[in-house]
Design a protein around this motif. Structure first.
Motif, mmCIF file in Angstrom:
data_model
loop_
_atom_site.group_PDB
_atom_site.id
_atom_site.type_symbol
_atom_site.label_atom_id
_atom_site.label_comp_id
_atom_site.label_asym_id
_atom_site.label_seq_id
_atom_site.Cartn_x
_atom_site.Cartn_y
_atom_site.Cartn_z
ATOM 1 N N CYS A 98 -69.642 53.463 29.525
ATOM 2 C CA CYS A 98 -69.461 52.725 28.404
ATOM 3 C C CYS A 98 -70.688 51.879 27.757
ATOM 4 O O CYS A 98 -70.818 51.831 26.386
ATOM 5 C CB CYS A 98 -68.832 51.143 28.929
ATOM 6 S SG CYS A 98 -67.917 50.246 27.969
ATOM 7 N N ALA A 137 -72.303 54.667 25.180
ATOM 8 C CA ALA A 137 -71.502 54.480 24.127
ATOM 9 C C ALA A 137 -71.733 53.488 23.080
ATOM 10 O O ALA A 137 -71.960 53.811 21.984
ATOM 11 C CB ALA A 137 -69.784 54.514 24.384
ATOM 12 N N VAL A 138 -71.799 52.177 23.731
ATOM 13 C CA VAL A 138 -72.280 51.317 22.857
ATOM 14 C C VAL A 138 -73.685 51.336 22.133
ATOM 15 O O VAL A 138 -73.971 51.342 21.149
ATOM 16 C CB VAL A 138 -72.302 49.930 23.656
ATOM 17 C CG1 VAL A 138 -72.902 48.877 23.105
ATOM 18 C CG2 VAL A 138 -70.822 49.553 24.176
ATOM 19 N N GLU A 172 -73.466 54.213 19.503
ATOM 20 C CA GLU A 172 -72.496 53.747 18.292
ATOM 21 C C GLU A 172 -73.165 52.544 17.749
ATOM 22 O O GLU A 172 -72.595 52.201 16.463
ATOM 23 C CB GLU A 172 -71.213 53.813 18.755
ATOM 24 C CG GLU A 172 -70.469 54.913 19.513
ATOM 25 C CD GLU A 172 -70.222 56.061 18.324
ATOM 26 O OE1 GLU A 172 -70.413 55.641 17.232
ATOM 27 O OE2 GLU A 172 -69.935 57.291 18.917
ATOM 28 N N ALA A 201 -67.475 52.159 20.063
ATOM 29 C CA ALA A 201 -67.616 52.624 21.235
ATOM 30 C C ALA A 201 -66.250 52.597 22.026
ATOM 31 O O ALA A 201 -66.024 53.689 22.431
ATOM 32 C CB ALA A 201 -68.411 51.724 22.267
ATOM 33 N N ARG A 256 -64.222 55.585 20.695
ATOM 34 C CA ARG A 256 -64.798 56.788 21.193
ATOM 35 C C ARG A 256 -64.185 56.922 22.422
ATOM 36 O O ARG A 256 -63.963 58.225 23.103
ATOM 37 C CB ARG A 256 -66.466 56.852 21.005
ATOM 38 C CG ARG A 256 -67.231 58.003 22.152
ATOM 39 C CD ARG A 256 -68.630 57.673 21.749
ATOM 40 N NE ARG A 256 -69.403 58.284 22.736
ATOM 41 C CZ ARG A 256 -71.167 58.337 22.838
ATOM 42 N NH1 ARG A 256 -71.236 57.665 21.658
ATOM 43 N NH2 ARG A 256 -71.559 58.581 23.694
#
Length: 309
Positions: A8, A11-12, A15, A21, A24
């Motif tokens: 997580c 992803a943040v 992105e 995020a 995704r």
């Protein structure tokens, strides 16, 4: 910490957005926020800095990011080792791709792959969101992607191995009333004074064109930058300039003329990029076998002396 928290967080970070995020990761945005907050509490440090305009990393977040990627990569390699031992192919394939692949039908290729390996899910990322082919290569080297279709004319970057899977000449596409349209072919020098529609710097076909003009000692003027071949043909149709597009585009787009360019290396290569700094997982190796074992259509022949209309 657990792997889901790290996934997580990555992803943040990649992105620069909680919303993207969440999309995704296929979870709700509130779950992303809760997960990041939980990770920050466990580490006793703020990792993500939220402003009204963007989401960025703090110094602590930047320090964590490469370690988080390494942890996920180690977990993935552990799963791959088990898959290899059991002979199964499953998991996720993270594949980067250019916005256009010329003769490569990506949908058909992925369909064939999924039929052969139904236990693998595929996540696609495009060059337009990653800074063109160089950005895709960087993502492969960093482990953010497993493989990527790229176009890198010239020297191969370190950290990746490129295998050419297809190539297409770039032809000049014009309106049928253009001064060049009725020729059998065009010398590169005849294009020097034209206004061009082309892709941004970093895209493979732009690099091919720039190298050809530079090698010939010629200047050219790019007046409009695009990110899709279809929009390039549309801009040409409306008289906004000429374009160097993959052979066959003029033939496929009614109302345009297309002809080959002489005295220039305008071959647009498309390659599959594979990292050299780590071992590929079972899913990525399977896709590599499918992609490299596929025969793609031959390049269309150049148009006749009256062009394609």
């Amino acid at each position: 910490m657990d792997l889901r928290q790290l996934e997580c967080f990555i992803a943040v970070a990649e992105e620069s957005s909680f919303t993207r995020a969440a999309a995704r990761l296929h979870i709700v945005q509130s779950a992303v926020s809760v997960t990041i907050a939980s990770l920050e509490r466990e580490l006793h440090a703020q990792l993500v800095q939220r402003t009204s305009r963007r989401v960025g990393l703090t110094d602590a977040g930047n320090a964590l990011l490469p370690k988080a990627r390494a942890a996920l990569l180690a977990a993935e390699e552990a799963r791959n080792a088990v898959d290899d031992a059991t002979g199964s192919v499953r998991g996720t394939l993270r594949l980067g791709t250019m916005s256009s692949l010329g003769l490569i039908d990506l949908a058909a290729l992925l369909g064939r792959f999924r039929r052969d390996y139904p236990g693998v899910s595929v996540h696609l990322a495009t060059a337009s969101s990653n800074g063109g082919s160089p950005g895709l290569i960087h993502a492969v080297k960093e482990g953010a992607m497993d493989l990527a279709f790229v176009s890198i004319p010239g020297a191969v970057p370190s950290g990746a191995r490129l295998t050419e899977v297809a190539s297409t000449p770039l032809d000049v596409v014009t309106l049928p009333g253009h001064r060049l349209a009725r020729k059998e072919s065009v010398d590169l020098s005849e294009l020097a004074e034209e206004s061009f529609i082309d892709f941004p710097v970093g895209y493979g076909n732009r690099a091919v064109a720039d190298r050809a003009f530079e090698s010939a000692g010629l200047q050219r003027r790019v007046v409009i930058e695009i990110t899709s071949i279809t929009s390039g043909a549309d801009f040409v149709r409306h008289g906004l300039g000429i374009a160097l597009l993959p052979r066959g585009v003029g033939r496929a787009r009614n109302g345009l003329s297309s002809l080959p360019v002489t005295n220039a290396d305008l071959n647009w290569p498309i390659s599959l990029a594979v990292p050299t700094n780590r071992t590929l997982g079972a899913a990525a190796r399977a896709f590599e076998r499918v992609a490299l074992g596929t025969r793609f259509p031959a390049t269309p022949q150049p148009p006749g002396p009256t062009g394609d209309h």
